[in-house]
Structures are given as structure tokens and as C-alpha cells.
Design a protein around this motif. Structure first.
Motif, mmCIF file in Angstrom:
data_model
loop_
_atom_site.group_PDB
_atom_site.id
_atom_site.type_symbol
_atom_site.label_atom_id
_atom_site.label_comp_id
_atom_site.label_asym_id
_atom_site.label_seq_id
_atom_site.Cartn_x
_atom_site.Cartn_y
_atom_site.Cartn_z
ATOM 1 N N ALA A 22 0.831 -1.207 0.000
ATOM 2 C CA ALA A 22 0.000 0.000 0.000
ATOM 3 C C ALA A 22 0.864 1.255 0.000
ATOM 4 C CB ALA A 22 -0.938 -0.009 1.200
ATOM 5 N N LEU A 23 1.895 1.263 0.824
ATOM 6 C CA LEU A 23 2.791 2.411 0.868
ATOM 7 C C LEU A 23 3.552 2.560 -0.446
ATOM 8 C CD1 LEU A 23 4.189 1.836 4.474
ATOM 9 C CD2 LEU A 23 2.657 3.691 3.797
ATOM 10 N N ARG A 24 4.014 1.446 -0.986
ATOM 11 C CA ARG A 24 4.822 1.499 -2.209
ATOM 12 C C ARG A 24 4.020 2.005 -3.400
ATOM 13 N NH1 ARG A 24 4.928 -1.999 -6.135
ATOM 14 N NH2 ARG A 24 4.060 -3.697 -4.871
ATOM 15 N N VAL A 25 2.827 1.438 -3.621
ATOM 16 C CA VAL A 25 2.075 1.834 -4.814
ATOM 17 C C VAL A 25 1.537 3.256 -4.686
ATOM 18 C CG1 VAL A 25 1.501 -0.552 -5.385
ATOM 19 C CG2 VAL A 25 -0.126 0.820 -4.048
ATOM 20 N N SER A 26 1.216 3.674 -3.469
ATOM 21 C CA SER A 26 0.760 5.055 -3.293
ATOM 22 C C SER A 26 1.876 6.024 -3.670
ATOM 23 C CB SER A 26 0.299 5.280 -1.851
ATOM 24 O OG SER A 26 -0.826 4.482 -1.542
ATOM 25 N N ALA A 27 3.071 5.788 -3.146
ATOM 26 C CA ALA A 27 4.201 6.653 -3.484
ATOM 27 C C ALA A 27 4.534 6.572 -4.968
ATOM 28 C CB ALA A 27 5.409 6.271 -2.637
ATOM 29 N N GLN A 28 4.477 5.362 -5.529
ATOM 30 C CA GLN A 28 4.789 5.173 -6.939
ATOM 31 C C GLN A 28 3.829 5.957 -7.832
ATOM 32 O OE1 GLN A 28 5.011 1.031 -8.014
ATOM 33 N NE2 GLN A 28 5.142 1.433 -10.209
ATOM 34 N N ALA A 29 2.573 6.066 -7.397
ATOM 35 C CA ALA A 29 1.564 6.790 -8.171
ATOM 36 C C ALA A 29 1.642 8.294 -7.978
ATOM 37 C CB ALA A 29 0.183 6.294 -7.781
ATOM 38 N N GLY A 30 2.517 8.757 -7.111
ATOM 39 C CA GLY A 30 2.640 10.177 -6.870
ATOM 40 C C GLY A 30 1.712 10.703 -5.795
ATOM 41 N N ILE A 31 1.065 9.789 -5.059
ATOM 42 C CA ILE A 31 0.208 10.181 -3.953
ATOM 43 C C ILE A 31 1.091 10.610 -2.785
ATOM 44 C CG2 ILE A 31 -1.623 9.411 -2.395
ATOM 45 C CD1 ILE A 31 -2.432 9.473 -5.354
ATOM 46 N N GLN A 32 0.640 11.613 -2.032
ATOM 47 C CA GLN A 32 1.466 12.142 -0.952
ATOM 48 C C GLN A 32 0.989 11.744 0.444
ATOM 49 O OE1 GLN A 32 2.273 16.341 -1.371
ATOM 50 N NE2 GLN A 32 2.310 16.210 -3.610
ATOM 51 N N ALA A 33 -0.186 11.096 0.533
ATOM 52 C CA ALA A 33 -0.738 10.821 1.867
ATOM 53 C C ALA A 33 -1.521 9.520 1.847
ATOM 54 C CB ALA A 33 -1.636 11.968 2.320
ATOM 55 N N ILE A 34 -1.638 8.921 3.032
ATOM 56 C CA ILE A 34 -2.349 7.645 3.159
ATOM 57 C C ILE A 34 -3.096 7.597 4.488
ATOM 58 C CG2 ILE A 34 -0.372 6.440 4.223
ATOM 59 C CD1 ILE A 34 -1.191 3.965 2.500
ATOM 60 N N GLY A 35 -4.265 6.991 4.475
ATOM 61 C CA GLY A 35 -5.001 6.676 5.688
ATOM 62 C C GLY A 35 -4.817 5.205 5.994
ATOM 63 N N LEU A 36 -4.384 4.888 7.196
ATOM 64 C CA LEU A 36 -3.996 3.525 7.548
ATOM 65 C C LEU A 36 -5.123 2.785 8.275
ATOM 66 C CD1 LEU A 36 -0.403 4.347 8.794
ATOM 67 C CD2 LEU A 36 -1.044 3.351 6.587
ATOM 68 N N TRP A 37 -5.031 1.456 8.236
ATOM 69 C CA TRP A 37 -5.972 0.596 8.964
ATOM 70 C C TRP A 37 -5.203 -0.235 9.972
ATOM 71 C CZ3 TRP A 37 -11.343 -0.855 8.671
ATOM 72 C CH2 TRP A 37 -12.110 0.103 7.983
ATOM 73 N N ARG A 38 -5.868 -0.548 11.059
ATOM 74 C CA ARG A 38 -5.198 -1.205 12.172
ATOM 75 C C ARG A 38 -4.720 -2.614 11.829
ATOM 76 N NH1 ARG A 38 -8.235 -1.168 17.592
ATOM 77 N NH2 ARG A 38 -6.088 -1.452 18.356
ATOM 78 N N GLU A 39 -5.519 -3.370 11.095
ATOM 79 C CA GLU A 39 -5.164 -4.772 10.847
ATOM 80 C C GLU A 39 -3.849 -4.910 10.084
ATOM 81 O OE1 GLU A 39 -9.569 -4.547 11.550
ATOM 82 O OE2 GLU A 39 -8.103 -3.411 10.384
ATOM 83 N N PRO A 40 -3.619 -4.198 8.986
ATOM 84 C CA PRO A 40 -2.320 -4.311 8.308
ATOM 85 C C PRO A 40 -1.164 -3.814 9.165
ATOM 86 C CG PRO A 40 -3.971 -3.336 6.847
ATOM 87 C CD PRO A 40 -4.566 -3.377 8.212
ATOM 88 N N VAL A 41 -1.415 -2.801 9.992
ATOM 89 C CA VAL A 41 -0.371 -2.326 10.894
ATOM 90 C C VAL A 41 -0.027 -3.406 11.914
ATOM 91 C CG1 VAL A 41 0.085 -0.697 12.782
ATOM 92 C CG2 VAL A 41 -0.847 0.124 10.606
ATOM 93 N N GLN A 42 -1.045 -4.033 12.469
ATOM 94 C CA GLN A 42 -0.816 -5.057 13.481
ATOM 95 C C GLN A 42 -0.151 -6.302 12.897
ATOM 96 O OE1 GLN A 42 -4.750 -5.428 15.123
ATOM 97 N NE2 GLN A 42 -4.544 -3.591 16.389
ATOM 98 N N GLU A 43 -0.352 -6.550 11.604
ATOM 99 C CA GLU A 43 0.300 -7.714 10.984
ATOM 100 C C GLU A 43 1.818 -7.610 11.043
ATOM 101 O OE1 GLU A 43 -1.154 -8.046 7.016
ATOM 102 O OE2 GLU A 43 -3.131 -8.803 7.630
#
Length: 288
Positions: A22-43
Motif C-alpha cells: 500500500a505504501l509502495r504503490v501510493s508513493a509510486q503513483a505520486g500520492i502524498q498521503a495515506i489513511g492507515l488501517w489497524r489490521e495491516p499495521v498489526q500484521e
């Protein structure tokens, strides 16, 4: 054309992607911000997630989600409140790891009716009480608790707070730095009072985050998965966005989509498609 610099990809839009992807493709697309979810963080664990966020160079706009505390007093309610306290700590750590301009906003979904109950008003009061217990923790961590009203079709099983007005009524008991609202176009567009309530939220300094997607019928069998790319449905995103911007809201704007077809799309393509929809449906209305 570069994506709008105020576009944030809520991680739910690319739900099948792990945090690294999620972080990689967002940055690759030129997006500057992301809203995170707990489950992927906890993984991956909070410490590793914070390092990954820092390395990505992305701003963090929200952490989703906590809440679900409508049950009566007892062990389950105490456990829910303890989990919310963990979510507050996660939010603070991730926002601190994000690029400058990150915001420590924890989105709260209230929860539905307890089993066997028909008392919506009583459940809402328990939401107010729970937030009151959490405010000291949020204040100490520098986190804003953002009450998200959900469309009334979710009132019994997912969220007893159905209108922006109800969310603001609860938030009004607390300092605006500690408690605000998550304003999601999908959930509030139908409300005949929504423009006035957006203005009210702005006057009170309560808009912690603004999220967009679109609505179209027929709805799928699982109505949770009925969101679409901005501009692909019937929501007057222009009117809602103008109203939000007129309040002075100057933060990032998330796109949050729950849709099986979107989730089945390659994550990079879904992010690029989101950026195109945002550019057409939202960006033209971001000037006061």
C-alpha cells in the motif's frame, strides 16, 4: 498529470494489499498521503509499521478504526475501551512517523445495537460515555477522536450514530482538539440537513477528516461493499466539497472505497484510477 496533492488513499481502497504494498504503490503513483488501517499495521507490528511509514515519505491522515463500544457495562465493554486505548497509541506513533503535515486522527465507528436491544438512543448515550472515558488518553497522546456517522442502513449492526448532527451533538461535550467528526460523503450525502451541519462542524472546528467516494444503485447483497470511485455515482461531491472547503478545511481528503471489483484490481491501477476520479470529481472544488 500528477495526482492532486491533497488526495490521500485510505488503505481500505486497496484492502488486499499489505502495508508495504500500500505504501509502495501510493508513493509510486505520486500520492502524498495515506489513511492507515489497524489490521495491516498489526500484521507487521507497530514499531515496524512506523519505520515503514517513515521510509515511505507519505503523510498519515487517519488511523482506522476504533469504537464499537455500545455494549452495556461489563467485561466486553472494558475490553473494547482498552482496545481503543491501544488504537490511540497506534495513531500517535504512526502520525509521528509520517511526513510533515501528518494528522493524528483516530476514526471511531460507534457500533450497533447490543444483542436483544432496540434502544438506539441508549446506545448513543453509551457512545458518549465511552468517548468521555477516552478523552484523557487521547488528549495525552495528542490524538483527535473522529466520530464517523454511518448511513442509517448500518444503524443496527454497525453504527448507531447515523447523522452528522448526531455526531456533532456527542462531540459538543468535549474539546474540539480531542473529539471531532469524520465526514464521509457516502454516509451523509442523503441527509437534507447535511450542508447546514457541515457549516456547524466548521464553526466548531470539528472536521477532523473528509472522505469521499460514490454511491450508485442497485446496491450489492452486502451493502458494506457498495462504494465506488468518485464521480461514478450519484453523490453531489461538488456541493459537499464546496461546503467543506468553505469552512476553512485545509487538510488532505481521503478516498475510501469498499468494493470487491476495486479490491480485485491491481493495487497500483486502483490507486491511479482513484487519482483520476478525484481529479475530475473533487479537485475542481478545492478553492474557496
Amino acid at each position: 498529470m500528477s495526482p492532486d496533492p491533497r488526495l490521500s488513499i485510505n488503505q481500505a481502497t486497496i484492502k488486499r494489499a499489505d502495508l508495504a504494498t500500500a505504501l509502495r504503490v501510493s508513493a509510486q503513483a505520486g500520492i502524498q498521503a495515506i489513511g492507515l488501517w489497524r489490521e495491516p499495521v498489526q500484521e507487521v507490528g507497530l514499531a515496524a509499521a512506523a519505520r515503514m511509514v517513515a521510509d515511505s515519505g507519505l503523510r498519515v491522515t487517519t488511523h482506522c478504526r476504533a469504537g464499537f463500544f455500545t455494549m452495556p457495562e461489563g467485561a466486553a465493554r472494558r475490553a473494547a475501551l482498552d482496545d481503543n486505548r491501544r488504537a490511540i497509541d497506534e495513531t500517535a506513533a504512526l502520525a509521528a512517523a509520517g511526513a510533515p503535515g501528518s494528522t493524528a486522527v483516530l476514526v471511531l465507528v460507534a457500533g450497533g445495537l447490543p444483542e436483544g436491544s432496540r434502544d438506539l438512543a441508549g446506545a448513543r448515550e453509551r457512545v458518549r460515555d465511552a468517548i468521555g472515558e477516552l478523552v484523557p488518553d487521547a488528549g495525552a497522546a495528542g490524538v483527535t477522536l473522529a466520530i464517523e456517522p454511518l448511513h442509517p442502513m448500518y444503524a443496527t449492526d454497525r453504527c448507531v450514530v447515523s447523522t452528522l448532527g448526531q455526531a456533532l451533538d456527542i462531540a459538543a461535550d468535549f474539546d474540539s482538539a480531542a473529539v471531532g467528526v469524520a465526514l464521509d460523503a457516502f454516509h451523509v450525502f442523503w441527509d437534507p440537513d447535511v450542508i447546514a451541519q457541515i457549516a456547524r462542524a466548521g464553526r466548531a472546528g470539528r472536521i477532523a477528516t473528509y472522505q469521499v467516494c460514490d454511491w450508485k444503485t442497485p446496491l450489492p447483497a452486502d451493502v458494506l461493499l457498495s462504494r465506488h470511485y468518485p464521480g461514478d455515482g450519484v453523490i453531489d461531491v461538488a456541493a459537499l466539497t464546496r461546503a467543506v472547503i468553505q469552512t476553512g478545511y485545509d487538510r488532505d481528503i481521503e478516498v475510501e472505497i469498499f468494493n470487491e471489483d476495486v479490491w480485485a484490481t491491481d493495487p497500483l491501477e486502483a490507486v491511479l484510477r482513484t487519482a483520476r476520479g478525484f481529479g475530475a470529481a473533487v479537485s475542481p472544488y478545492l478553492s474557496p
